[in-house]
Write a protein that holds these residues in place. Structure first.
Motif, PDB file in Angstrom:
ATOM      1  N   GLN A  29    -110.645  -1.110   1.473  1.00 15.41           N
ATOM      2  CA  GLN A  29    -110.065  -2.262   1.779  1.00 15.41           C
ATOM      3  C   GLN A  29    -110.726  -3.217   2.913  1.00 15.41           C
ATOM      4  O   GLN A  29    -111.112  -4.373   2.898  1.00 15.41           O
ATOM      5  N   TRP A  30    -110.913  -2.231   4.051  1.00 15.80           N
ATOM      6  CA  TRP A  30    -111.720  -2.962   5.151  1.00 15.80           C
ATOM      7  C   TRP A  30    -113.285  -3.610   4.849  1.00 15.80           C
ATOM      8  O   TRP A  30    -113.835  -4.380   5.470  1.00 15.80           O
ATOM      9  N   SER A  36    -114.647 -11.203  11.828  1.00 15.21           N
ATOM     10  CA  SER A  36    -114.824 -10.037  11.088  1.00 15.21           C
ATOM     11  C   SER A  36    -115.142  -8.739  11.703  1.00 15.21           C
ATOM     12  O   SER A  36    -115.311  -7.787  11.182  1.00 15.21           O
ATOM     13  N   HIS A  47    -123.312  -5.883  10.625  1.00 21.26           N
ATOM     14  CA  HIS A  47    -122.166  -5.860   9.493  1.00 21.26           C
ATOM     15  C   HIS A  47    -123.062  -5.514   8.152  1.00 21.26           C
ATOM     16  O   HIS A  47    -122.451  -4.763   7.374  1.00 21.26           O
ATOM     17  N   TRP A  84    -112.032  -1.461  12.329  1.00 19.43           N
ATOM     18  CA  TRP A  84    -111.044  -0.705  11.375  1.00 19.43           C
ATOM     19  C   TRP A  84    -111.754   0.011  10.304  1.00 19.43           C
ATOM     20  O   TRP A  84    -111.090   0.735   9.544  1.00 19.43           O
ATOM     21  N   LEU A  85    -113.046  -0.108   9.989  1.00 19.46           N
ATOM     22  CA  LEU A  85    -113.741   0.698   9.002  1.00 19.46           C
ATOM     23  C   LEU A  85    -114.601   1.861   9.502  1.00 19.46           C
ATOM     24  O   LEU A  85    -114.332   2.948   9.023  1.00 19.46           O
ATOM     25  N   ALA A 144    -112.495  -6.071  11.127  1.00 21.34           N
ATOM     26  CA  ALA A 144    -112.874  -5.159   9.943  1.00 21.34           C
ATOM     27  C   ALA A 144    -114.002  -4.200  10.218  1.00 21.34           C
ATOM     28  O   ALA A 144    -113.798  -2.891   9.622  1.00 21.34           O
ATOM     29  N   LEU A 182    -102.647  -4.169   6.472  1.00 17.74           N
ATOM     30  CA  LEU A 182    -103.855  -3.696   7.080  1.00 17.74           C
ATOM     31  C   LEU A 182    -104.124  -2.548   7.961  1.00 17.74           C
ATOM     32  O   LEU A 182    -105.001  -1.865   7.901  1.00 17.74           O
ATOM     33  N   LEU A 195    -113.148  -6.539   3.059  1.00 15.83           N
ATOM     34  CA  LEU A 195    -113.023  -7.833   4.222  1.00 15.83           C
ATOM     35  C   LEU A 195    -114.179  -7.842   5.050  1.00 15.83           C
ATOM     36  O   LEU A 195    -114.667  -9.048   5.267  1.00 15.83           O
ATOM     37  N   LEU A 196    -114.812  -6.990   5.257  1.00 11.00           N
ATOM     38  CA  LEU A 196    -116.158  -7.240   6.255  1.00 11.00           C
ATOM     39  C   LEU A 196    -117.246  -7.821   5.621  1.00 11.00           C
ATOM     40  O   LEU A 196    -118.055  -8.740   5.985  1.00 11.00           O
TER      41      LEU A 196
END
Length: 714
Positions: A336-337, A352, A207, A358-359, A355, A442, A340-341
């Motif tokens: 946005q993602w 997480s 991450h 989705w990223l 995130a 989201l 959140l990550l």
């Protein structure tokens, strides 16, 4: 479990460790079976408890579907072997995070094994059709054979794997060795066919790496684009904020309107698909509205910037402005993602991983397919292939868990109101509306970026409005009733005999009818008849909870009980020295199931005995809302007489102030339960509407309950 034991026994000759099948009782009464087996320093502790290395708990929050893992650890050895052995693995760390956060007000035997014994392991549960869980409609025929087969095949393969492993003996209890946070497991299944699993330590590196690379790319892009790029990013992020605001607003508007329009504030219990039209459609409409406003604002800014480029024709300039605004909105979804990550990784939240998925795929598809670096540096329209390629992975990974979470929340709405009447009727709707709006905001952020130039905007708006209208029409017309015979409203019918101090002259006898499902009981009472009055005028304190909205009837409630059934609380000795100690005798008469609440504002400690056998020793006591609750449930030969020693918090005498709010609360509150039907209660049960089902929990009374208390100034 019996079938597992039979199957496991066929392979036991190759085991290096034994498998113990523990059938617990008293789980709903306070995890008593698990405590009795595992707790140290008790004569009832089983000698095998000290030899256990791993605990597997088979639970249920529903009566079907996949049996998935919702708690794992602390040692990741168990989940690692399950991921290797299970044929159809099911489990998401998201459920574990929700359970650990306290959002789900429940506890399982696994808590005892993990927190008291220091064991690691796995906690499984069914979650489908949870609306009928703990009701009389919890029928065997509703449990699909495929659900049992799914659990059986996974568990058999898992048990054979770990019982044959030489490594199990080396798995230590967490009390013996510390488990580092970096070794905790992050896990999730993909379509129930494969389980992805890695440790928190690896997640931190992954991450952090993705976040740093993303920030580097964004920084480079902003440096190259200069001031216009920075402003464009800010305005595109504004579109995300507007999308969230409008999506939540539209969905919440529906949540507040439903109790006003429908006979039931939760009309979707029996037909969960209605939430798509009632909440998801408004949320999608709001998200599109909010992002379109952001699109227009961004377009205005870009128009001002492009006006400085004299070499472009007005038509070309207008087209390029729209294309660039579209692409900035898509990139804002990645931002946005990314945020959140970073937040999830900072707090080491296992969920997480969502995130991350989705990223990365959408960002990769954007960079790989869009070819943004053209000689003229002109933006191009987003391609449909970008969306299909970028969204396929995150949808496959997360769609299942989102759907199951919505289903679980809807099922829990049936028993949402723990103290009937204590929460607004719209509260359950708000929870579902907020969750669905967040999911829509989201996950639709990339798709909605494409919609503005695709020509599908009007079609989406029209489809959302039609879907909402049809769902609302189905509710208002009764085509989709809120409850059915199988998925019913949870209710309770209790004949209450109130012999508290205020009613000591003559006990107050009535039948109380209440529901843990939000909404008034007007329709139900009309069918029952029997002189019921409904409202908030009569608050019934049943010790473990209070009925703040319910219905009651005094008609024909004299039969079926006698004054000899009324429990007693007698003070046999009251010493008022430096440390005031009071001895109380408690007689529950013929009741072997009772609940006692001790007012911890005055009593700092107490002891409970039966025939000089110490059931609860003197020790520091915890409390909830100023009360320590004791639950007792025994067989037909269980004791009914007990002695209590109360240790007061201080020796100060209670002031004789009749207006004092403190003196209005009793020192002890007692409820005794009897599984007996009085004529009035039986008549009510016989006329109960088919869409109602009796709710059964350990904190709920039986059909006949007696109330008694001991005042502070006895």
């Amino acid at each position: 479990m019996l079938e597992l034991a039979r199957a496991v026994s066929q392979w036991a000759h190759g085991f290096k460790s034994a498998v113990i099948f523990l059938f617990n009782t008293g789980e709903e009464e306070g995890l008593n079976g698990a405590h009795s087996f595992i707790t140290q320093n008790l004569s009832s502790q089983h000698p095998w408890s000290k030899s256990i290395r791993l605990a597997i708990d088979l639970e249920a929050m529903g009566i079907g579907g996949k049996s998935g893992i919702f708690q794992a650890g602390p040692n990741p050895w168990a989940i690692e072997n399950f991921a290797l052995a299970a044929k159809y693995p099911s489990g998401h760390v998201i459920a574990q995070d929700l359970f650990a956060s306290g959002a789900i007000k429940s506890a399982t035997d696994f808590q005892v094994y993990k927190e008291i014994a220091g064991l690691s392991g796995l906690d499984f549960a069914y979650t489908d059709n949870s609306a009928v869980y703990h009701t009389k409609n919890d029928k065997l025929e509703l449990l699909k054979s495929g659900s049992l087969q799914h659990l059986g095949e996974n568990m058999l393969a898992f048990l054979l794997q770990i019982a044959s492993s030489p490594d199990l003996s080396g798995v230590q209890r967490t009390k013996d060795e510390g488990i580092s946070a970096s070794s905790s497991a992050i896990y999730y299944d993909i379509l129930g066919m494969y389980m992805v699993l890695y440790h928190q330590g690896f997640a931190n590196m992954l991450h952090n790496s993705v976040a740093l690379q993303s920030l580097l790319i964004w920084s480079t892009s902003l440096l190259m684009g200069g001031y216009p790029a920075a402003v464009s990013l800010m305005l595109s992020c504004l579109s995300i904020i507007l999308m969230w605001i409008f999506s939540l607003s539209f969905s919440l508007l529906s949540a507040f309107l439903l109790p006003l329009l429908s006979t039931s504030p939760v009309p979707y219990i029996a037909n969960p698909w209605l939430v798509i039209g009632l909440f998801a459609a408004p949320a999608l409409l709001g998200a599109l509205t909010g992002q379109h406003l952001g699109f227009l604002i961004l377009q205005m800014y870009l128009s001002n910037e492009y006006s400085k480029r004299k070499q472009l024709s007005p038509l070309t300039q207008s087209t390029l402005i729209k294309l660039e605004a579209e692409r900035w909105l898509y990139k804002a979804g990645s931002m946005q993602w990314l945020i959140l990550l970073v937040i999830g990784n900072y707090y080491r939240i296992g969920s997480s991983y969502l995130a991350l998925v989705w990223l990365v795929p959408p960002a990769f598809s954007y960079g790989f397919l869009e070819a943004t670096l053209t000689p003229a540096r002109f933006p191009k329209p987003l391609k449909l292939a970008t969306l299909l390629f970028g969204l396929s992975v995150p949808i496959v990974v997360s769609a299942g868990v989102f759907i199951r979470l919505v289903g679980t929340i809807i099922g829990m709405v049936v028993r949402f109101d723990r103290n009937p009447g204590s929460t607004p009727e719209w509260m359950a709707n708000v929870i579902i509306a907020v969750f669905i709006a967040l999911v829509i905001s989201l996950t639709m952020v990339y798709l909605l970026s494409y919609v503005h130039l695709s020509g599908a905007k009007k079609s989406i708006v029209l489809a959302a409005l039609v879907l909402f209208g049809l769902s609302l029409a189905a509710v208002l017309s009764g085509i989709a009733p809120p409850f059915t015979e199988d998925t019913a409203r949870a209710v309770n019918v209790v004949h209450v005999v109130d012999a508290t101090i205020s009613k000591q002259e003559q006990p107050d006898s009535y039948v109380s009818f209440f529901s843990t499902t939000p909404g008034k009981l007007t329709k139900e009472v009309e069918q029952i008849g029997g002189g019921f009055t409904c409202g908030r005028d009569k608050v019934v304190d049943l010790v473990t909870f209070s009925v703040k909205y319910g219905c009651w009837s005094y008609d024909n409630t004299e039969g079926g009980w006698s004054k000899t059934d009324i429990p007693t609380l007698l003070v046999i000795n009251d010493g008022k020295g430096d440390k005031r100690i009071t001895e109380v005798s408690l007689d529950t008469k013929s009741s072997t199931r009772w609940v006692l609440a001790v007012n911890t504002e005055y009593i700092e400690d107490f002891k409970l005995e039966e025939n000089s056998e110490e059931l609860i020793p003197l020790d520091d006591k915890s409390s909830v809302d100023g009360w320590h609750i004791i639950q007792f449930s025994g067989g037909k030969n269980s004791p009914t007489r007990f002695d209590m020693t109360l240790v007061w918090a201080n020796s100060t005498q209670i002031a004789h102030d009749e207006g004092s709010q403190k003196n209005q609360q009793p020192l002890l509150k007692l409820r005794t339960d009897m599984d007996r039907l009085t004529p009035k209660a039986e008549k009510v049960l016989m006329t109960l509407p088919p869409w109602c089902s009796l709710f059964a929990k350990s904190t709920l009374p039986h059909t006949l309950a007696f109330l008694r208390d001991l005042p502070v100034e006895f």
